[in-house]
Design a protein around this motif. Structure first.
Motif, short mmCIF file in Angstrom:
data_model
loop_
_atom_site.label_atom_id
_atom_site.label_comp_id
_atom_site.label_asym_id
_atom_site.label_seq_id
_atom_site.Cartn_x
_atom_site.Cartn_y
_atom_site.Cartn_z
N SER A 78 0.29 12.37 -0.94
CA SER A 78 -0.53 13.57 -1.01
C SER A 78 0.49 14.52 -1.22
O SER A 78 0.37 15.42 -1.91
N LEU A 79 1.90 14.52 -0.84
CA LEU A 79 2.71 15.42 -1.14
C LEU A 79 3.12 15.75 -2.68
O LEU A 79 3.12 16.67 -3.29
N LYS A 96 0.80 -1.27 0.07
CA LYS A 96 0.00 -0.11 -0.26
C LYS A 96 0.94 1.25 -0.12
O LYS A 96 1.61 1.31 1.02
N PRO A 97 0.76 1.94 -0.93
CA PRO A 97 1.60 3.29 -1.11
C PRO A 97 1.31 4.28 0.14
O PRO A 97 0.61 4.09 0.84
N ASN A 98 2.66 4.79 0.69
CA ASN A 98 2.44 5.75 1.53
C ASN A 98 1.84 6.85 1.12
O ASN A 98 1.89 7.60 0.34
N ALA A 99 0.86 7.38 2.05
CA ALA A 99 -0.27 8.21 1.92
C ALA A 99 0.11 9.51 1.83
O ALA A 99 -0.18 10.41 1.07
N LEU A 100 1.18 9.77 2.69
CA LEU A 100 1.89 11.12 2.89
C LEU A 100 2.79 11.26 1.84
O LEU A 100 2.62 12.69 1.42
N ALA A 101 3.43 10.65 1.30
CA ALA A 101 4.34 10.79 -0.03
C ALA A 101 3.41 11.05 -1.14
O ALA A 101 3.54 11.65 -2.08
N SER A 143 -5.05 15.10 -0.32
CA SER A 143 -4.88 14.18 0.73
C SER A 143 -6.18 13.24 0.95
O SER A 143 -5.95 12.10 1.85
N ARG A 144 -7.22 13.38 0.29
CA ARG A 144 -8.33 12.59 0.62
C ARG A 144 -8.93 12.71 2.07
O ARG A 144 -9.23 11.99 2.55
#
Lengths: 328, 328
Positions: free
Chosen positions: B55-56, B48-53, B61-62
């Motif tokens: 979003s950046l 699962k991809p890193n949501a922070l990265a 950001s959902r």
DNA sequence: AACCAATGCAAAACCGGTTTTGCATTGGTA
DNA sequence: TACCAATGCAAAACCGGTTTTGCATTGGTT
């Protein structure tokens, strides 16, 4: 405005700007003069670093995941408010979700929170989450479980003394002179509910009285729930009622109000509710000290965040017997 | 496991992996064979991809910021639950905060949310936030204001028909035969409260009756609030009461319960509350359709997110008169 | 046979920060 | 005066992704 642009504007490198902004000028051996020049400029434009980039770089988000059953509920709502307030004092924010007691949903929520890189999780787990929560524990992410304990898991837990408080409540009904006490509870394998049930049973047995238990499915709400309570009351002949949680008592009050044929019962319930002070009669209860629970949750979580090797806490906060008209 | 490690493992570049994962294999001209090989591996390790990265990189950001007065409240709590449920259907999460009607706190919260790169904001603004909210609007971040309108601002708004619902409520009291109606409200310049007050005044005037208004400071709670209500009741001689919001009515019910010297009043209040169905007498009210409001909030916000140039919505959802015993 | 477009993917730039490393200067000591 | 440590900062690597660009190769035209 990014740190790069600031650096360009001041003819310095971004590392220098970053060090100064984060108060590490000394550690980075930046001269006082330059540090001041940078700070002055940064202040003047009101620069605020991008929290996402910062989180990505540091691995810290200053966000805590809060997973409850229902944020609109009279127990979880206020507890969420207190948790939020305490966390804010330490500059943490809250990402929240309601599970509605749905295991699948609860697991999805947990996954998403982990994705978002929360610094810690506060949760009231649903049934069937053992595995997921164990995985969570294995990740070493700071975690506080509250309200519902999962006995097989070793982690921080904050909750009330469900078993002994339940005993006190039922014992108090006997002391008030009631002879036969019915219990209305949720049909759930959640430990706190089983503890309350066990407390009821032991006290009833030790008073040589008989058990009368109605277990209502969690998802049964509104009229169906009331109908179940109605027939339970009609078919049995106790003189007092013990409820394992407040909303069941509220439902019963509605039934009693709607159907005058029922007699007057002695009543006591777990969890307080604003209604209980106003109802006729006012309703006695075992009140969980919500603010104290919230406080301990936050203290425990922050303790774990600041020291990952801190031993787990297991904090039991006693409930308080509030005596009102319904037990007189 | 990161995308870089996956790429290394499969001897491909991370761009290729990223494109495949995001369903852009075709657009990136990745062969079906390779795409399948990558997907199979990715699935097998449950990546699962890193949501922070993410979003950046994407700027999305959902996550939606939800700012209410008090998450533990019987209006905002349930509305927050519905908002959360609707948003989840569209794969959005909620970052929330309670302002407790504190302007400074509210502004701090707003700043922090912007920092965290939310994709949109849903807020019930406090007084004095005009400037901050105008800045927010200027950033073009999708925004929905609810409950309290700020008249000077042009943005999406969802709320109920405070003025006309208030008129209906008071008019109904006159129709019930009451002659003199007192109003208890919050001492606030919030538009929705002023609208309710204005509705009361107009109807009282047009019925050639006299105004009797008690304005209670928002921060006055518990016994002080009750004392204020108590003396208001003692010093005036109306035969019915109109409350601008539910918790004031609840306080008054407590006063009436505690102090038997007061007479029996006709009563109607804005906003429903679970208590009102159980109280003796049950309490009539103007009920805001909470679920519908939540739904419209989410629909409007997502509309704005998906089309930044969509014209602003201004949706008024009428409240419903619920007639109970207190007006009979 | 030469040319050109399409294909398939790698490489690089970017998002906006933090943190480690490295390179000139400077200053103090032997 | 040669040497070494301390100073002051820049440069580079990194966090973990997305997206644009660019470079071989292939295949189809003329």
């Amino acid at each position: 405005m990014s740190i790069k642009e600031i650096a360009a504007k001041l003819n310095v490198s971004k590392s220098t700007v970053s060090l100064v902004i984060n108060g590490k000028a000394e550690q980075g051996r930046i001269s006082e003069a330059l540090a001041k020049r940078i700070m002055d400029y940064v202040d003047s434009i009101g620069y605020k670093p991008n929290a996402l980039a910062k989180s990505l770089a540091t691995g810290k988000s200053r966000t805590i995941g809060l997973i409850v059953e229902n944020i609109g509920d009279s127990f979880f709502g206020p507890i969420a408010l207190y948790i939020e307030e305490y966390l804010r004092k330490y500059n943490y924010h809250v990402l929240y979700s309601s599970t509605l007691n749905d295991e699948k949903l609860a697991n999805t929520i947990l996954d998403t929170m982990l994705d978002k890189y929360v610094d810690g999780i506060i949760m009231a787990p649903t049934l069937g989450q053992e595995e997921q929560v164990q995985k969570l524990i294995d990740t070493k992410l700071p975690l506080v479980v509250f309200d519902r304990r999962i006995p097989s898991l070793e982690t921080n837990y904050i909750g009330t003394d469900n078993y002994s408080a339940s005993k006190r409540a039922v014992q108090y009904l006997f002391e008030c002179g009631y002879k036969s006490i019915g219990m209305i509870t949720i049909d759930s394998k959640q430990v706190q509910m089983l503890d309350r049930l066990r407390g009821y049973r032991e006290v009833v047995d030790s008073n040589n009285s008989t058990e009368d238990i109605l277990q209502i499915p969690y998802n049964l709400v509104g009229d169906s729930r009331k109908a179940m309570i109605d027939s339970f009351l009609s078919e049995n002949s106790f003189d007092a009622l013990y409820f394992s949680t407040n909303y069941l008592c509220v439902s019963a009050l509605k039934v009693l109000k709607a159907n005058k044929k029922h007699k007057h019962y002695g009543m006591i319930t777990f969890d307080d509710h604003e209604i209980f002070e106003l109802n006729l009669p006012t309703i006695s209860c075992m009140r969980q000290p919500i603010e104290e629970i919230a406080k301990q949750i936050v203290v425990t979580l922050l303790g774990q965040i600041n020291d990952h090797k801190k031993p787990f806490d297991d904090i039991i906060i006693p409930s308080e017997l509030i005596i009102r008209e319904s037990t007189q």
